[in-house]
Enzyme design. Structure first.
Site, PDB file in Angstrom:
ATOM      1  N   ALA A 284      -5.204  -7.837  -0.198  1.00 30.90           N
ATOM      2  CA  ALA A 284      -6.401  -7.515   0.574  1.00 30.90           C
ATOM      3  C   ALA A 284      -7.603  -7.477  -0.370  1.00 30.90           C
ATOM      4  O   ALA A 284      -7.458  -7.354  -1.587  1.00 30.90           O
ATOM      5  CB  ALA A 284      -6.232  -6.167   1.265  1.00 30.90           C
TER       6      ALA A 284
ATOM      7  N   GLU B 225       0.737  -1.806  -3.921  1.00 25.92           N
ATOM      8  CA  GLU B 225      -0.259  -0.829  -3.484  1.00 25.92           C
ATOM      9  C   GLU B 225      -0.184   0.516  -4.202  1.00 25.92           C
ATOM     10  O   GLU B 225      -1.214   1.140  -4.466  1.00 25.92           O
ATOM     11  CB  GLU B 225      -0.141  -0.611  -1.965  1.00 25.92           C
ATOM     12  CG  GLU B 225      -0.712  -1.736  -1.118  1.00 25.92           C
ATOM     13  CD  GLU B 225       0.275  -2.857  -0.852  1.00 25.92           C
ATOM     14  OE1 GLU B 225      -0.009  -3.696   0.002  1.00 25.92           O
ATOM     15  OE2 GLU B 225       1.346  -2.882  -1.518  1.00 25.92           O
TER      16      GLU B 225
END
Length: 260
Positions: free
Chosen positions: A66, A135
């Site tokens: 992202a 993440e």
């Protein structure tokens, strides 16, 4: 329709969607997520399209994650909304699409990129592909379905290791784990995907849509997958495709499915 971050081509009832942000390694930002949703929604309504191949531009990345710059200063509420809207708009949306989507994973598929690939109906990887959910190394967790779909695909233990170490695995390891269906040389990736897509195109699109619905039902909380299968099986009997398929079989000829 005109798009800024994706390229769409179509041939022989197969659409190719290419995420095209090469300077960002095709990272997902809000605009790209919206464009992908709009494209999939538009394609789903076109009865001539029987299969979709999703890939990334350039040879380095499918989607490298992202776009962190967009949410690095978000609050708890904003972060929650980001995950919820993204899942609804794109990741859950494409998982439940009736038109099958093959992820052609070329290069890096990290974070949101791996989550996007996992939302597709299945994955083919190039031999240079690397996959991971990094993440936790950023102080956050996967938010686009990664903590749910990865264990479904490779098992809880392996998924826990990948998520908690934030590590990447190469294509051959992803294949052994069941994360991807095939690994092929990068130069052959799209042609290999098109070969599978062409086999899909020969079958009844209505039956394929019902099969996707039935398979997905097994992974939805509170849903009886066997009941959904029975209902989906029965629904097929009311279609022109069923009559054509069974008649063609009895007449020993190839079926000509119309998607009706």
């Amino acid at each position: 329709m005109n798009y800024e971050n994706i390229i769409i081509t179509a041939e022989n009832n197969i659409v190719t969607i290419t995420i095209n942000r090469p300077t960002k390694l095709n990272a997902l930002n809000k605009k790209t997520i919206q464009e992908l949703h709009d494209a999939f929604d538009f394609i789903e309504k076109d009865s001539d399209i029987r299969a979709i191949v999703l890939t990334g531009s350039g040879g380095k990345a499918f989607v490298a994650g992202a776009d962190i710059a967009e949410f690095s200063d978000f609050s708890i509420t904003e972060g929650t909304q980001l995950a919820q809207k993204g899942q609804e708009l794109l990741f859950d949306f494409i998982e439940n699409l009736k038109t099958p989507i093959i992820a052609a994973v070329n290069g890096f598929a990290l974070g949101g990129g791996l989550e996007l690939a996992m939302a597709c109906h299945f994955r083919i990887a190039s031999d240079n592909a690397k996959m991971g959910l990094p993440e936790v190394s950023l102080g956050v967790i996967p938010g686009y379905g990664g903590t749910q779909r990865l264990p479904q695909l490779i098992g809880k233990g392996r998924a826990m290791e990948m998520i908690l170490t934030a590590g990447m695995i190469p294509a051959d390891e992803a294949y052994r784990a069941g994360l991807v269906n095939h690994v092929v040389p990068q130069a052959e990736l799209l042609d290999f995907c098109y070969g599978i897509a062409q086999r899909i195109v020969k079958n009844s699109p209505l039956a394929i849509g019902q099969a996707i619905k039935a398979v997905n039902a097994n992974f939805k909380p509170g849903i009886d997958g066997f009941k959904v299968e029975i209902e989906s099986f029965g629904n097929c009997f009311g279609t022109v495709d069923f009559k054509e398929g069974t008649t063609a079989f009895l007449e020993k000829r190839k079926a000509d499915f119309k998607g009706k």
